[in-house]
Scaffold this motif. Structure first.
Motif, short mmCIF file in Angstrom:
data_model
loop_
_atom_site.label_atom_id
_atom_site.label_comp_id
_atom_site.label_asym_id
_atom_site.label_seq_id
_atom_site.Cartn_x
_atom_site.Cartn_y
_atom_site.Cartn_z
N LYS A 1 -30.79 18.60 -50.84
CA LYS A 1 -31.25 19.17 -49.58
C LYS A 1 -32.33 20.23 -49.85
CE LYS A 1 -28.02 17.05 -47.22
NZ LYS A 1 -28.25 15.98 -46.30
N SER A 2 -33.18 20.45 -48.85
CA SER A 2 -34.23 21.45 -49.01
C SER A 2 -34.25 22.38 -47.80
CB SER A 2 -35.59 20.78 -49.20
OG SER A 2 -35.91 20.02 -48.06
N GLY A 3 -34.83 23.53 -48.00
CA GLY A 3 -34.94 24.55 -46.96
C GLY A 3 -34.89 25.91 -47.62
N THR A 4 -35.11 26.94 -46.83
CA THR A 4 -35.04 28.30 -47.34
C THR A 4 -33.62 28.58 -47.81
OG1 THR A 4 -36.76 28.98 -45.78
CG2 THR A 4 -35.41 30.73 -46.75
N ASP B 1 -30.75 26.74 -45.79
CA ASP B 1 -30.90 26.67 -44.34
C ASP B 1 -31.62 25.38 -43.94
OD1 ASP B 1 -30.88 27.41 -41.65
OD2 ASP B 1 -32.72 28.59 -41.86
N VAL B 2 -30.94 24.25 -44.09
CA VAL B 2 -31.56 22.96 -43.75
C VAL B 2 -31.74 22.83 -42.24
CG1 VAL B 2 -30.75 21.76 -45.81
CG2 VAL B 2 -29.36 21.71 -43.75
N SER B 3 -30.90 23.53 -41.48
CA SER B 3 -31.00 23.47 -40.02
C SER B 3 -32.14 24.34 -39.48
CB SER B 3 -29.67 23.91 -39.40
OG SER B 3 -29.38 25.25 -39.77
N GLY B 4 -32.61 25.30 -40.27
CA GLY B 4 -33.68 26.19 -39.83
C GLY B 4 -33.24 27.28 -38.87
N GLN C 1 -25.76 33.95 -41.36
CA GLN C 1 -24.75 33.18 -42.07
C GLN C 1 -25.09 31.69 -41.98
OE1 GLN C 1 -20.90 33.70 -40.32
NE2 GLN C 1 -21.73 33.84 -38.26
N PRO C 2 -24.51 30.90 -42.85
CA PRO C 2 -24.84 29.47 -42.84
C PRO C 2 -24.28 28.76 -41.62
CG PRO C 2 -23.15 29.94 -44.48
CD PRO C 2 -23.59 31.25 -43.93
N SER C 3 -24.99 27.71 -41.22
CA SER C 3 -24.48 26.81 -40.19
C SER C 3 -23.53 25.83 -40.86
CB SER C 3 -25.64 26.03 -39.55
OG SER C 3 -26.50 26.91 -38.87
N PRO C 4 -22.62 25.23 -40.09
CA PRO C 4 -21.64 24.31 -40.71
C PRO C 4 -22.27 23.16 -41.49
CG PRO C 4 -20.99 24.85 -38.47
CD PRO C 4 -22.36 25.44 -38.68
N GLY C 5 -23.45 22.69 -41.12
CA GLY C 5 -24.08 21.57 -41.81
C GLY C 5 -24.95 21.96 -42.99
N ASP C 6 -25.07 23.26 -43.27
CA ASP C 6 -25.89 23.72 -44.39
C ASP C 6 -25.12 23.63 -45.70
OD1 ASP C 6 -27.98 24.40 -42.68
OD2 ASP C 6 -27.41 26.53 -42.57
N PRO C 7 -25.78 23.20 -46.80
CA PRO C 7 -25.14 23.31 -48.12
C PRO C 7 -24.86 24.78 -48.39
CG PRO C 7 -27.08 21.91 -48.22
CD PRO C 7 -27.09 22.57 -46.87
N GLN C 8 -23.68 25.08 -48.92
CA GLN C 8 -23.31 26.48 -49.10
C GLN C 8 -22.25 26.65 -50.18
OE1 GLN C 8 -20.75 27.71 -45.49
NE2 GLN C 8 -21.98 25.98 -44.78
N GLY C 9 -22.15 27.88 -50.63
CA GLY C 9 -21.12 28.24 -51.59
C GLY C 9 -20.62 29.63 -51.27
N HIS C 10 -19.35 29.86 -51.53
CA HIS C 10 -18.71 31.16 -51.26
C HIS C 10 -17.89 31.55 -52.48
CE1 HIS C 10 -19.65 30.68 -46.95
NE2 HIS C 10 -19.34 29.41 -47.16
N GLN C 11 -17.92 32.83 -52.79
CA GLN C 11 -17.13 33.35 -53.90
C GLN C 11 -16.68 34.76 -53.54
OE1 GLN C 11 -15.07 32.82 -56.39
NE2 GLN C 11 -16.58 31.69 -57.58
#
Length: 139
Positions: free
Chosen positions: A34-37, A89-92, A109-119
């Motif tokens: 995926k791409s985006g900011t 931020d693939v959703s923009g 914060q990320p949208s549900p469809g954005d690739p993400q990671g949490h720690q």
């Protein structure tokens, strides 16, 4: 507040000097396509440490931030619980809510469809804490 000043000034002291320092090393990985900011928000639970950033892509963020070490001396001799979130931020939709990263915004914060990671974890006073985070595509 001390951490914000050090991060803003770009101060990267070496860990293990004559003064007791608390250091943080972060590593980000992503194997998707995926791409985006890309956005990153690292914050202590009490808010006294806040390290936000963004990059044109997750590849640039990994290149610029993975393996980087932030160190600070002084401050209260306490361990600090933290949370760290990185997303693409693939959703923009993050552009507006994350425009000013210098101030924490709960809507950034990320949208549900954005690739993400949490720690989450504990930043130990006077020690080097290494944190790895895998950004993953949503199912």
């Amino acid at each position: 507040m001390l951490w914000r000043v050090l991060v803003a000034a770009g101060s990267l002291s070496s860990c293990g000097s004559d003064h007791e320092q608390t250091c943080l090393e972060r590593v980000i990985t992503y194997t998707g396509s995926k791409s985006g900011t890309a956005y990153s928000r690292f914050a202590s639970d009490n808010g006294d440490i806040y390290i936000p950033s963004n990059a044109a892509s997750i590849q640039f963020m990994i290149l610029g931030e993975s393996g980087s070490t932030f160190c600070a001396g002084g401050g209260n001799h306490i361990d600090r619980p933290f949370t760290w979130t990185v997303w693409i931020d693939v959703s923009g939709t993050a552009a507006a809510s994350c425009a000013d990263l210098s101030h924490p915004n709960p809507q950034c914060q990320p949208s549900p469809g954005d690739p993400q990671g949490h720690q989450s974890g504990i930043l130990r006073f006077g020690q080097l804490t290494r944190v790895s985070l895998d950004v993953v595509d949503p199912p």
